[in-house]
Design a protein around this motif. Structure first.
Motif: not given
Length: 345
Positions: A245-248, A284-299
């Protein structure tokens, strides 16, 4: 014993102490030359140099920790070196660690590792014609490499803490609240993640070594593709899908929004290569959750970097510029929640 040199030390000041340390690591006298600083990043300084001994000349890297910037529980340099050594022993593409600095070396916290030639700057990786063939293979190579990382036995990295999705949401929300800078989009993101966090909790047996910062900018690439994985200071035990997720996250695409994997590839290539190498299906659903969290984390990290600058702790134009990227994260969060539809209802 001399006091450890601070992080403003020049190459001339570092050289004699570093030469003594490397001689100890290699087991014979060495002469070092061409010592130059490559970066003074948020978590570490990176210096490159050559070491000449009876066995010949080799290019090496010195990594020195910056004690004042250990946000998000970054590992100390000794612990980071231990993770890298364990990963290399299990076939992961990463630099070999020659030795870890100790108090007697007078250089502070850090380690010396081999130097692997290649490119790390994302704009060059994404635009230079020299890497055109590499870009076509890179998403799949990242999937294979992540599978190797996640297969490192936990017994080899038992000094690492477990850091699952719930724990990370707690940490970053607590940090966000301390900045006293409420943002409606961030508030919404924390709410939708908390509504779904229980659905994505994993049993202890399913957790693995997670790199924690696997992205374009922390890999070395040459004309053949991925050469090595760098910057392991956020490694922990957690959900393997976190790394995918983070890579995406859009921030690591560097403007190539239509290439969700690092700006160079697609999710299908990443997922299929990961599954082939690991024998584990990608969710893919878990990856999508981690991608959203990744954006929030980076923010939240962008807010932190701005706070460090504005507070005067470590003034830096680079940190101020990172702080301005909060708005990008807000837009990415809105896009992801909108695209996720029922996932976030």
């Amino acid at each position: 014993m001399a006091d450890a040199l601070d992080f403003s030390a020049s190459a001339e000041q570092l050289q004699p102490r570093l030469q003594a340390a490397v001689s100890e690591f290699i087991g014979e006298p060495v002469t070092i030359d061409q010592l130059r600083q490559l970066t003074a990043g948020a978590a570490a300084q990176t210096w490159r140099f050559t070491a000449q001994s009876q066995a010949g000349e080799q290019s090496l890297i010195l990594r020195r920790g910056v004690d004042a910037d250990q946000f998000a529980g970054a590992l100390g340099k000794a612990d980071e070196a231990k993770v890298i050594a364990a990963a290399v022993a299990c076939g992961v593409s990463a630099p070999e660690v020659l030795g870890v600095l100790h108090e007697r070396h007078g250089l502070g916290e850090g380690f010396v590792m081999s130097c692997i030639d290649g490119e790390t700057l994302p704009p060059k990786i994404l635009k230079d014609p020299r890497f055109e063939s590499a870009r076509a293979e890179l998403a799949g190579q990242c999937g294979t490499e992540l599978a190797r990382i996640h297969s490192v036995p936990r017994t080899q990295v038992n000094h690492l803490a477990v850091n699952d999705l719930r724990g990370q949401i707690d940490f970053y929300e607590d940090s966000y609240r301390q900045f006293d800078h409420p943002l409606p989009v961030f508030e919404a993101a924390f709410q939708v993640l908390r509504r779904r966090v229980a659905d994505f909790e994993l049993p202890e047996s399913s957790l693995a070594l997670v790199h924690g910062d696997f992205r374009n900018g922390n890999i070395i690439v040459d004309e053949t593709g991925l050469r090595a994985v760098l910057d392991w200071e956020l490694a922990h035990i957690g959900d393997p899908m976190e790394d995918l997720g983070w890579l995406c996250v859009n921030s690591w695409r560097f403007g190539n929004r239509d290439k969700p994997v690092g700006g160079f590839g697609d999710r299908e290539s990443l997922f299929s290569a990961y599954q082939a190498a690991s024998g584990q299906a990608v969710d893919p659903t878990r990856v999508a959750v981690w991608e959203l969290f990744g954006v929030l984390k980076w923010g939240v990290i962008c807010l932190y970097q701005c706070h460090v600058h504005l507070s005067g702790v470590l003034p830096s134009v680079e940190r101020a510029a990172i702080g301005r990227r909060v708005s990008e994260c807000e837009l990415d969060i809105v896009d992801l929640i909108d695209a996720g539809g029922e996932l976030w209802r």
